[in-house]
Design a protein around this motif. Structure first.
Motif, PDB file in Angstrom:
ATOM      1  N   ILE A  43      19.078 -75.498 -41.393  1.00 21.18           N
ATOM      2  CA  ILE A  43      19.672 -74.581 -42.505  1.00 21.18           C
ATOM      3  C   ILE A  43      20.921 -73.865 -42.415  1.00 21.18           C
ATOM      4  CG2 ILE A  43      18.573 -72.960 -43.981  1.00 21.18           C
ATOM      5  CD1 ILE A  43      15.877 -73.780 -43.132  1.00 21.18           C
ATOM      6  N   PRO A  44      21.937 -74.188 -43.013  1.00 16.14           N
ATOM      7  CA  PRO A  44      22.872 -73.162 -43.050  1.00 16.14           C
ATOM      8  C   PRO A  44      22.978 -72.430 -44.163  1.00 16.14           C
ATOM      9  CG  PRO A  44      23.608 -75.298 -44.327  1.00 16.14           C
ATOM     10  CD  PRO A  44      22.183 -75.579 -43.941  1.00 16.14           C
ATOM     11  N   ALA A  45      23.308 -70.838 -44.176  1.00 15.43           N
ATOM     12  CA  ALA A  45      23.000 -69.912 -44.824  1.00 15.43           C
ATOM     13  C   ALA A  45      24.133 -68.891 -44.940  1.00 15.43           C
ATOM     14  CB  ALA A  45      21.705 -69.514 -44.585  1.00 15.43           C
ATOM     15  N   LEU A  46      24.221 -68.194 -45.984  1.00 13.35           N
ATOM     16  CA  LEU A  46      25.215 -67.265 -46.122  1.00 13.35           C
ATOM     17  C   LEU A  46      24.626 -66.138 -46.831  1.00 13.35           C
ATOM     18  CD1 LEU A  46      28.982 -67.538 -46.113  1.00 13.35           C
ATOM     19  CD2 LEU A  46      28.000 -66.137 -47.696  1.00 13.35           C
ATOM     20  N   GLN A  47      24.666 -64.951 -46.430  1.00 16.86           N
ATOM     21  CA  GLN A  47      24.743 -63.899 -47.229  1.00 16.86           C
ATOM     22  C   GLN A  47      25.812 -62.974 -47.353  1.00 16.86           C
ATOM     23  OE1 GLN A  47      21.128 -61.510 -46.423  1.00 16.86           O
ATOM     24  NE2 GLN A  47      20.303 -62.849 -45.147  1.00 16.86           N
ATOM     25  N   GLY A  48      26.542 -63.279 -48.638  1.00 17.39           N
ATOM     26  CA  GLY A  48      27.678 -62.622 -49.055  1.00 17.39           C
ATOM     27  C   GLY A  48      27.734 -61.299 -49.380  1.00 17.39           C
ATOM     28  N   MET A  49      27.020 -60.425 -48.738  1.00 17.76           N
ATOM     29  CA  MET A  49      26.697 -59.025 -49.295  1.00 17.76           C
ATOM     30  C   MET A  49      25.900 -58.424 -47.855  1.00 17.76           C
ATOM     31  SD  MET A  49      24.270 -59.470 -52.077  1.00 17.76           S
ATOM     32  CE  MET A  49      24.533 -57.638 -52.689  1.00 17.76           C
ATOM     33  N   LYS A  50      25.873 -57.015 -47.994  1.00 10.90           N
ATOM     34  CA  LYS A  50      24.915 -56.320 -47.010  1.00 10.90           C
ATOM     35  C   LYS A  50      23.420 -57.175 -47.068  1.00 10.90           C
ATOM     36  CE  LYS A  50      27.632 -52.231 -46.800  1.00 10.90           C
ATOM     37  NZ  LYS A  50      27.900 -50.648 -47.338  1.00 10.90           N
ATOM     38  N   PRO A  51      22.678 -57.475 -45.970  1.00 14.09           N
ATOM     39  CA  PRO A  51      21.555 -58.441 -46.337  1.00 14.09           C
ATOM     40  C   PRO A  51      20.678 -57.624 -46.836  1.00 14.09           C
ATOM     41  CG  PRO A  51      22.436 -58.727 -44.055  1.00 14.09           C
ATOM     42  CD  PRO A  51      23.322 -57.610 -44.616  1.00 14.09           C
ATOM     43  N   HIS A  52      20.429 -56.376 -46.646  1.00 14.70           N
ATOM     44  CA  HIS A  52      19.414 -55.409 -47.296  1.00 14.70           C
ATOM     45  C   HIS A  52      19.635 -54.902 -48.647  1.00 14.70           C
ATOM     46  CE1 HIS A  52      21.571 -52.105 -46.382  1.00 14.70           C
ATOM     47  NE2 HIS A  52      20.882 -51.245 -47.237  1.00 14.70           N
ATOM     48  N   HIS A  53      20.837 -55.274 -49.312  1.00 15.41           N
ATOM     49  CA  HIS A  53      21.130 -55.273 -50.469  1.00 15.41           C
ATOM     50  C   HIS A  53      20.909 -56.250 -51.217  1.00 15.41           C
ATOM     51  CE1 HIS A  53      24.252 -51.758 -50.211  1.00 15.41           C
ATOM     52  NE2 HIS A  53      23.056 -51.398 -49.881  1.00 15.41           N
ATOM     53  N   ALA A  54      20.950 -57.640 -50.881  1.00 14.62           N
ATOM     54  CA  ALA A  54      20.694 -58.763 -51.471  1.00 14.62           C
ATOM     55  C   ALA A  54      19.074 -59.063 -51.450  1.00 14.62           C
ATOM     56  CB  ALA A  54      21.247 -60.007 -50.540  1.00 14.62           C
ATOM     57  N   ALA A  55      18.214 -58.664 -50.354  1.00 13.31           N
ATOM     58  CA  ALA A  55      16.868 -59.082 -50.543  1.00 13.31           C
ATOM     59  C   ALA A  55      15.978 -57.839 -49.774  1.00 13.31           C
ATOM     60  CB  ALA A  55      16.753 -60.371 -49.591  1.00 13.31           C
ATOM     61  N   ALA A  56      14.974 -57.671 -50.163  1.00 11.07           N
ATOM     62  CA  ALA A  56      13.774 -56.823 -50.062  1.00 11.07           C
ATOM     63  C   ALA A  56      12.753 -57.700 -49.235  1.00 11.07           C
ATOM     64  CB  ALA A  56      13.467 -55.700 -51.009  1.00 11.07           C
ATOM     65  N   ARG A  57      12.592 -58.543 -49.338  1.00  7.91           N
ATOM     66  CA  ARG A  57      11.390 -59.630 -48.914  1.00  7.91           C
ATOM     67  C   ARG A  57      11.906 -61.016 -48.731  1.00  7.91           C
ATOM     68  NH1 ARG A  57       5.312 -57.050 -50.357  1.00  7.91           N
ATOM     69  NH2 ARG A  57       6.137 -54.955 -50.020  1.00  7.91           N
ATOM     70  N   TRP A  58      11.349 -61.505 -47.533  1.00  6.42           N
ATOM     71  CA  TRP A  58      11.529 -63.102 -47.756  1.00  6.42           C
ATOM     72  C   TRP A  58      10.218 -63.758 -47.236  1.00  6.42           C
ATOM     73  CZ3 TRP A  58      16.146 -65.927 -47.929  1.00  6.42           C
ATOM     74  CH2 TRP A  58      17.582 -64.831 -47.862  1.00  6.42           C
ATOM     75  N   ASN A  59       9.954 -65.010 -47.835  1.00  2.00           N
ATOM     76  CA  ASN A  59       9.174 -65.933 -47.261  1.00  2.00           C
ATOM     77  C   ASN A  59       9.693 -67.184 -46.930  1.00  2.00           C
ATOM     78  OD1 ASN A  59       6.386 -64.660 -47.312  1.00  2.00           O
ATOM     79  ND2 ASN A  59       7.154 -63.942 -49.411  1.00  2.00           N
ATOM     80  N   PHE A  60       9.184 -67.958 -45.978  1.00  2.64           N
ATOM     81  CA  PHE A  60      10.042 -69.040 -45.349  1.00  2.64           C
ATOM     82  C   PHE A  60       8.732 -70.234 -44.929  1.00  2.64           C
ATOM     83  CE2 PHE A  60      11.742 -71.467 -41.778  1.00  2.64           C
ATOM     84  CZ  PHE A  60      12.280 -72.580 -42.410  1.00  2.64           C
ATOM     85  N   ILE A  61       8.558 -71.332 -45.089  1.00  4.22           N
ATOM     86  CA  ILE A  61       7.925 -72.410 -44.629  1.00  4.22           C
ATOM     87  C   ILE A  61       8.578 -73.685 -44.305  1.00  4.22           C
ATOM     88  CG2 ILE A  61       6.954 -73.092 -46.911  1.00  4.22           C
ATOM     89  CD1 ILE A  61       4.505 -73.715 -45.554  1.00  4.22           C
ATOM     90  N   ASN A  62       8.338 -73.927 -42.968  1.00  2.33           N
ATOM     91  CA  ASN A  62       8.842 -75.324 -42.584  1.00  2.33           C
ATOM     92  C   ASN A  62       7.660 -76.134 -42.103  1.00  2.33           C
ATOM     93  OD1 ASN A  62       9.822 -77.480 -41.181  1.00  2.33           O
ATOM     94  ND2 ASN A  62      10.587 -76.225 -39.572  1.00  2.33           N
ATOM     95  N   PHE A  63       7.413 -77.243 -42.996  1.00  2.00           N
ATOM     96  CA  PHE A  63       5.877 -77.666 -42.675  1.00  2.00           C
ATOM     97  C   PHE A  63       6.347 -79.257 -42.548  1.00  2.00           C
ATOM     98  CE2 PHE A  63       1.807 -79.569 -43.814  1.00  2.00           C
ATOM     99  CZ  PHE A  63       0.898 -78.919 -43.062  1.00  2.00           C
ATOM    100  N   GLN A  64       6.007 -79.795 -41.434  1.00  2.00           N
ATOM    101  CA  GLN A  64       6.408 -81.191 -40.791  1.00  2.00           C
ATOM    102  C   GLN A  64       5.069 -82.096 -40.769  1.00  2.00           C
ATOM    103  OE1 GLN A  64       9.624 -82.600 -40.627  1.00  2.00           O
ATOM    104  NE2 GLN A  64      10.129 -80.472 -41.394  1.00  2.00           N
ATOM    105  N   THR A  65       4.912 -83.208 -41.457  1.00  2.00           N
ATOM    106  CA  THR A  65       3.712 -84.023 -41.358  1.00  2.00           C
ATOM    107  C   THR A  65       4.389 -85.324 -40.638  1.00  2.00           C
ATOM    108  OG1 THR A  65       3.781 -85.308 -43.343  1.00  2.00           O
ATOM    109  CG2 THR A  65       2.732 -83.051 -43.338  1.00  2.00           C
TER     110      THR A  65
END
Length: 378
Positions: A209-231
């Motif tokens: 996963i390449p990612a970029l937060q182009g601002m102060k991270p806590h200004h962009a998001a207050a909460r996150w959820n992520f799942i990586n599920f492999q069958t």
């Protein structure tokens, strides 16, 4: 106190005014016209912007041996005046209550190749091959975590919408911030990580996963959820963030389901629900105990797709106090000035959950290995 506040504002930042939900141009707006775009080699260039941003390349490994590993580069710029890079490795302890093998090391003399595809530093190379479908990661940055891994994409990568980016700002033509995610949801992994105790054979499956937060991270998001599920057959991935109230507590959810050689679905019509939770007395956040993830959309040829992973998260794998290394008095002020209290909760249930996938009326159910994260920031 004023000096501390101004110093923290550069790195952490005070709370923003209430701009409202119209001040975020969610990638969902792009997805209404273009659900997803296949990720090309050109999309994999490092940006290295000269303003406040955090850019990451994260590699997750679910090895055939049962080991669960994360390898990551974090490249960050604070206010255009201070640039740093770190290399992180984490080998999760899935078998008992013992510590995880966690290493984070600052990098020296970091640089990019001419095309911004590959990254290097003293004792570290992350090289994208000519075909744009494999990374080779070699590191002796830390003698207790010697890395030699190859990630080869086995299903097409994707970004949601046209460019995978949500934009922040009251003038859509001149945004002051951004959030980008790209995905290689299904990769073949070869190689190993060697610690002082043993060499881990990490042959198996991976996600990049390449990612970029182009601002102060806590200004962009207050909460996150992520799942990586492999069958054995499918890979399901989802990333959701919720903005702070300054941007209307807006949810942005991106995800998809792939199999070898094919994107089955990618888009924004996905949900994450913490079906049960309990207050964590240490952080005072509502720690999830069970979660339901759903994906809904259409295949490229118009068939309806629905999928879900639903169940207990089991025993928590780890709880990361993001500010744990910050001196206590600064941590207290950062929390009061900026309202930030970042904790990451990580899970990988030993009682395997199932992916229930329905494509055009045909249902398939497969057990899989999962890594999920729920992050609370502010």
């Amino acid at each position: 106190m004023n000096w501390l506040k101004s110093t923290l504002s550069a790195a952490v930042g005070t709370q923003e005014p209430i701009y409202g939900p119209e001040a975020i141009q969610s990638v969902a707006q792009q997805a209404a016209e273009t659900p997803y775009t296949v990720l090309t080699k050109d999309n994999l260039r490092w940006k290295a912007y000269q303003y406040t941003n955090v850019e990451t390349a994260t590699y997750y490994i679910m090895a055939d041996s049962g080991d669960l590993v994360m390898v990551q580069v974090i490249y960050s710029n604070i206010a255009g005046i201070h640039t740093t890079a770190h290399f992180n490795t984490k080998i999760f302890n899935l078998k008992d209550d013992g510590p995880h093998i966690w290493n984070t090391n600052p990098l020296s003399n970091f640089m990019f190749d001419e095309n911004m595809h590959s990254f290097g530093a003293d004792n570290l190379t992350i090289t994208l091959n000519e075909g744009g479908d494999a990374y080779h990661i070699k590191s002796t940055v830390n003698p207790d975590s010697i890395v030699d891994l190859k990630f080869t994409r086995t299903a097409p990568g994707f970004v949601i919408g046209k460019d995978g980016t949500s934009y922040f700002g009251t003038d859509p033509k001149n945004p002051w911030g951004s959030m980008f995610h790209g995905f290689w949801p299904r990769c073949a992994v070869e190689g190993s990580i060697t610690t002082k105790e043993k060499t881990y054979d990490l042959t198996g499956r991976g996600v990049f996963i390449p990612a970029l937060q182009g601002m102060k991270p806590h200004h962009a998001a207050a909460r996150w959820n992520f799942i990586n599920f492999q069958t054995p057959t499918f890979s399901a991935i989802m990333m959701e963030f919720t903005t702070p109230p300054s941007y209307g507590s807006t949810k942005v959810n991106v995800g998809g389901i792939v199999k070898d050689g094919e994107i089955i679905y990618a888009g924004v019509d996905n949900t994450v629900t913490h079906t049960t939770s309990e207050e964590d007395p240490e952080s005072q956040w509502p720690e999830p105990k069970s979660i339901k993830w759903t994906w809904n959309g259409k295949t490229a040829d118009g068939k309806d797709v629905s999928a879900e992973v639903d169940g207990s998260l089991g025993k928590r794998l780890d709880r990361v106090d993001v500010m744990g290394e910050v001196p206590g008095f600064i941590k207290t002020i950062a929390g009061s000035v900026a309202g930030t209290r970042p904790y990451i909760y990580q899970y990988s249930p030993q009682e395997k959950l199932k992916l229930k996938l329905n494509i055009g009326g045909t249902e398939t159910v497969e057990e899989g290995s999962m890594l999920s994260e729920s992050t609370f920031i502010s």
